[in-house]
Design an enzyme around this catalytic site. Structure first.
Site, PDB file in Angstrom:
ATOM      1  N   GLU A  83      53.677   7.201  41.736  1.00 15.36           N
ATOM      2  CA  GLU A  83      54.759   6.416  42.319  1.00 15.36           C
ATOM      3  C   GLU A  83      55.074   5.148  41.525  1.00 15.36           C
ATOM      4  O   GLU A  83      56.082   4.488  41.780  1.00 15.36           O
ATOM      5  CB  GLU A  83      54.414   6.055  43.771  1.00 15.36           C
ATOM      6  CG  GLU A  83      54.457   7.272  44.681  1.00 15.36           C
ATOM      7  CD  GLU A  83      54.097   6.958  46.121  1.00 15.36           C
ATOM      8  OE1 GLU A  83      53.513   5.886  46.368  1.00 15.36           O
ATOM      9  OE2 GLU A  83      54.395   7.783  46.993  1.00 15.36           O
ATOM     10  N   GLU A 114      33.462  18.503  41.857  1.00 10.46           N
ATOM     11  CA  GLU A 114      33.008  17.118  41.998  1.00 10.46           C
ATOM     12  C   GLU A 114      31.535  16.940  41.671  1.00 10.46           C
ATOM     13  O   GLU A 114      31.048  15.816  41.570  1.00 10.46           O
ATOM     14  CB  GLU A 114      33.270  16.613  43.421  1.00 10.46           C
ATOM     15  CG  GLU A 114      32.399  17.230  44.500  1.00 10.46           C
ATOM     16  CD  GLU A 114      32.657  16.588  45.847  1.00 10.46           C
ATOM     17  OE1 GLU A 114      31.702  15.985  46.395  1.00 10.46           O
ATOM     18  OE2 GLU A 114      33.790  16.672  46.353  1.00 10.46           O
TER      19      GLU A 114
END
Length: 273
Positions: A83, A114
């Site tokens: 953004e 992960e």
């Protein structure tokens, strides 16, 4: 330090028998828990300030900001990074979000991604990471191996590190030069750190990126003067910003925006006429 203390995000919910609650009870209870998040973030403002200031310092000399994380935390980092270009008109390379498991993990969990302590550094190397950059690890638990390994390697390479976690004195905090520990307490749904912890991380990310961009001069007054005009809605928002800033009719603002191609240029040109 006890293991129980270090894993507040895994503690039992303060609520029992959720399946017996009415819809209103569920919503009110979740909202009650959410109201505590902003107060927890407030306690970390001094730590957030330190991280913001060092990021600004590095970006001013051409450095970049990287977020690394897994699951929800990784997705939140990607959201914040993605953004920045449309909101502040910066290069897509200035703020980067990296998630364990790669782009496919944005929509679907990638098994054991992960757990790899080496892969974050490999991912960062594809961006030619260097000592001018800043890397922030995001992990509610504060123990995600992908993030721990990445930050630890960054420190050994003289790269500034920070983190956003929701447990105290974590493995990730220990390898962060600028740790932010937002202790939000147990989740409404036990262990579901996409809830309060995720909200806390999003709030902190908003604070970091917005403050950094303001300090870098990407905002004028309170307006997104460098926003990208990539669709009709944003063009309309841009013309409205110009109209309000200059005190002129909307139609005139539209003409200025079309002529100059940017809110900043239109305002600055007319102001200096």
């Amino acid at each position: 330090m006890s293991k129980t203390f270090s894993k507040i995000t895994e503690q039992d919910s303060n609520y029992r028998h959720l399946e017996k609650m009415s819809t209103s009870e569920l919503l009110k209870s979740i909202n009650t828990e959410d109201q505590s998040v902003a107060l927890a973030v407030e306690k970390q403002i001094p730590s957030i300030k330190k991280l913001v200031d060092i990021i600004v310092e590095h970006l001013k000399i051409g450095g970049r900001l990287f977020y690394i994380g897994a699951g929800t935390s990784g997705r939140l980092g990607i959201l914040d990074a993605s953004e920045c270009p449309p909101t502040f008109g910066v290069s897509p390379d200035m703020v980067n979000g990296i998630i364990a498991g790669g782009d496919q993990a944005i929509r679907k969990a990638v098994e054991h991604a992960e757990d790899d302590t080496e892969h974050a550094w490999k991912d960062l190397q594809t961006h030619n990471i260097n000592s001018a950059d800043v890397v922030i690890g995001i992990a509610a638990s504060g123990s995600t191996p992908y993030v721990v390994g990445g930050l630890k390697r960054c420190q050994s390479e003289n790269i500034v590190t920070g983190c956003i976690v929701c447990n105290p004195i974590t493995d990730i905090s220990k390898v962060s030069d600028y740790p932010i520990e937002v202790i939000v307490g147990p989740e409404f749904l036990t262990g579901s750190s996409r809830m309060k912890a995720g909200t806390a991380q999003k709030l902190v990310l908003n604070m970091i990126s917005t403050s950094v961009m303001v300090k870098l001069g990407r905002v004028k007054d309170n307006k997104m003067v460098d926003m990208q005009l990539s669709n009709d809605k944003l063009k309309q928002r841009g013309s409205s910003l110009i109209a309000k800033a200059l005190g002129i009719p909307e139609q005139k603002a539209i003409e200025l925006l079309n002529h100059h191609g940017s809110v900043r240029k239109a305002i600055e040109h007319e102001t200096h006429q």
